[in-house]
Design an enzyme around this catalytic site. Structure first.
Site, PDB file in Angstrom:
ATOM      1  N   CYS A  87      -6.178   0.422   1.942  1.00 13.52           N
ATOM      2  CA  CYS A  87      -4.940   0.564   1.191  1.00 13.52           C
ATOM      3  C   CYS A  87      -4.795  -0.587   0.202  1.00 13.52           C
ATOM      4  O   CYS A  87      -4.937  -1.759   0.580  1.00 13.52           O
ATOM      5  CB  CYS A  87      -3.786   0.568   2.191  1.00 13.52           C
ATOM      6  SG  CYS A  87      -2.188   0.184   1.510  1.00 13.52           S
ATOM      7  N   GLU A  88      -4.512  -0.272  -1.047  1.00 13.85           N
ATOM      8  CA  GLU A  88      -4.386  -1.332  -2.049  1.00 13.85           C
ATOM      9  C   GLU A  88      -3.086  -2.115  -1.923  1.00 13.85           C
ATOM     10  O   GLU A  88      -2.942  -3.164  -2.539  1.00 13.85           O
ATOM     11  CB  GLU A  88      -4.532  -0.765  -3.463  1.00 13.85           C
ATOM     12  CG  GLU A  88      -3.406   0.120  -3.922  1.00 13.85           C
ATOM     13  CD  GLU A  88      -3.626   0.629  -5.345  1.00 13.85           C
ATOM     14  OE1 GLU A  88      -2.629   0.707  -6.076  1.00 13.85           O
ATOM     15  OE2 GLU A  88      -4.777   0.960  -5.714  1.00 13.85           O
ATOM     16  N   HIS A  89      -2.155  -1.628  -1.118  1.00 14.44           N
ATOM     17  CA  HIS A  89      -0.880  -2.328  -0.962  1.00 14.44           C
ATOM     18  C   HIS A  89      -0.916  -3.394   0.137  1.00 14.44           C
ATOM     19  O   HIS A  89      -0.276  -4.432   0.010  1.00 14.44           O
ATOM     20  CB  HIS A  89       0.243  -1.331  -0.664  1.00 14.44           C
ATOM     21  CG  HIS A  89       0.425  -0.328  -1.748  1.00 14.44           C
ATOM     22  ND1 HIS A  89       0.689   1.008  -1.491  1.00 14.44           N
ATOM     23  CD2 HIS A  89       0.348  -0.435  -3.098  1.00 14.44           C
ATOM     24  CE1 HIS A  89       0.781   1.657  -2.648  1.00 14.44           C
ATOM     25  NE2 HIS A  89       0.581   0.809  -3.617  1.00 14.44           N
ATOM     26  N   HIS A  90      -1.647  -3.113   1.224  1.00 15.51           N
ATOM     27  CA  HIS A  90      -1.682  -4.049   2.348  1.00 15.51           C
ATOM     28  C   HIS A  90      -3.103  -4.452   2.738  1.00 15.51           C
ATOM     29  O   HIS A  90      -3.287  -5.222   3.671  1.00 15.51           O
ATOM     30  CB  HIS A  90      -0.990  -3.453   3.583  1.00 15.51           C
ATOM     31  CG  HIS A  90       0.442  -3.090   3.347  1.00 15.51           C
ATOM     32  ND1 HIS A  90       0.840  -1.823   2.984  1.00 15.51           N
ATOM     33  CD2 HIS A  90       1.576  -3.841   3.394  1.00 15.51           C
ATOM     34  CE1 HIS A  90       2.152  -1.800   2.827  1.00 15.51           C
ATOM     35  NE2 HIS A  90       2.624  -3.014   3.075  1.00 15.51           N
ATOM     36  N   GLN A 128      -4.262   7.105  -1.453  1.00 16.35           N
ATOM     37  CA  GLN A 128      -4.895   8.382  -1.125  1.00 16.35           C
ATOM     38  C   GLN A 128      -4.697   9.435  -2.209  1.00 16.35           C
ATOM     39  O   GLN A 128      -5.613  10.192  -2.528  1.00 16.35           O
ATOM     40  CB  GLN A 128      -4.374   8.902   0.219  1.00 16.35           C
ATOM     41  CG  GLN A 128      -5.062  10.189   0.666  1.00 16.35           C
ATOM     42  CD  GLN A 128      -4.641  10.614   2.053  1.00 16.35           C
ATOM     43  OE1 GLN A 128      -4.404   9.776   2.929  1.00 16.35           O
ATOM     44  NE2 GLN A 128      -4.546  11.904   2.278  1.00 16.35           N
ATOM     45  N   HIS A 156      -3.411   5.978   8.005  1.00 17.44           N
ATOM     46  CA  HIS A 156      -3.227   4.729   7.277  1.00 17.44           C
ATOM     47  C   HIS A 156      -2.790   3.624   8.237  1.00 17.44           C
ATOM     48  O   HIS A 156      -1.688   3.667   8.779  1.00 17.44           O
ATOM     49  CB  HIS A 156      -2.179   4.923   6.174  1.00 17.44           C
ATOM     50  CG  HIS A 156      -2.634   5.831   5.084  1.00 17.44           C
ATOM     51  ND1 HIS A 156      -2.811   5.403   3.793  1.00 17.44           N
ATOM     52  CD2 HIS A 156      -2.977   7.148   5.096  1.00 17.44           C
ATOM     53  CE1 HIS A 156      -3.240   6.410   3.047  1.00 17.44           C
ATOM     54  NE2 HIS A 156      -3.343   7.484   3.817  1.00 17.44           N
ATOM     55  N   CYS A 158      -1.906   0.723   7.590  1.00 17.28           N
ATOM     56  CA  CYS A 158      -0.763  -0.053   7.111  1.00 17.28           C
ATOM     57  C   CYS A 158       0.537   0.492   7.685  1.00 17.28           C
ATOM     58  O   CYS A 158       1.554  -0.206   7.718  1.00 17.28           O
ATOM     59  CB  CYS A 158      -0.706  -0.059   5.579  1.00 17.28           C
ATOM     60  SG  CYS A 158      -0.605   1.583   4.844  1.00 17.28           S
TER      61      CYS A 158
END
Length: 199
Positions: A87-90, A128, A156, A158
């Protein structure tokens, strides 16, 4: 043995390993203790594997095609392509599987190339929804089939290991192009092939 002078994308290996040591200290541990001494090296090695997709050009996998297919023009589906992404956020893992289908227009591609396309996009920081669209668009752009369908199902970490801590939840995304979007029967056939109850 790791090369301390190794450079990737303008960042030296020593700099990358130091960043890991900084995070270990920030988390509350001592990067100099015995159990963590080699952790920075291992993490940097792992990143080289996990994010190898940035060094790949997915469209290149689709450029070698076969035209001797005796006029075959029915749906081709490769299902259950397992992948691991982040995940690019976490920066947490995304574990899932992709199903890819297309309607050839005179040429087909080796099935392993479809799996390689999924891998190339998965081995990057991802969202995704974006990954699903990227897979569909590159197949459409390079093969120019009469349609493309992609369905991705993933868990996910995250969400399962932090935040709301909800386990057993999976996210499903789809991208339909051409005949898969315009023709309900084609879409239903694809969903039936991949075992989707909507098909």
């Amino acid at each position: 043995m790791a090369n301390p002078d190794e450079q990737r994308n303008g960042v030296g290996r020593d700099e990358a390993e130091q960043a890991v040591r900084t995070l270990l200290r920030w988390a509350g541990d001592n990067p100099e203790r015995e159990g963590l001494l080699d952790t920075p090296k291992r993490v940097v090695d792992a990143y080289g594997d996990w994010f190898s997709g940035y060094a790949e050009e997915p469209h290149e996998y689709l450029e070698r095609t076969f035209e001797e297919v005796c006029g075959y023009d029915e749906m081709i589906v490769l299902r259950d392509i397992q992948f691991e992404s982040h995940c690019e956020h976490h920066m947490a893992p995304i574990i899932g599987r992709a199903h890819v289908g297309y309607l050839p227009d005179g040429k087909v591609v080796g099935i392993s190339k479809l799996a390689r396309v999924v891998e190339a996009y998965a081995r990057r920081f991802q969202v995704q929804e974006k990954m699903t669209a990227q897979i569909a668009h590159v197949i459409q752009d390079v093969l120019k089939p009469r349609g493309v369908g992609v369905v991705v199902e993933a868990s996910h970490e995250c969400m399962t290991t932090r935040g709301v801590h909800k386990r057993g939840v999976s996210m499903v995304t789809s991208k339909m192009v051409g005949g898969f979007r315009d023709d309900a029967r084609t879409r239903q056939e694809f969903l039936r092939f991949i075992g989707d109850p909507r098909g």
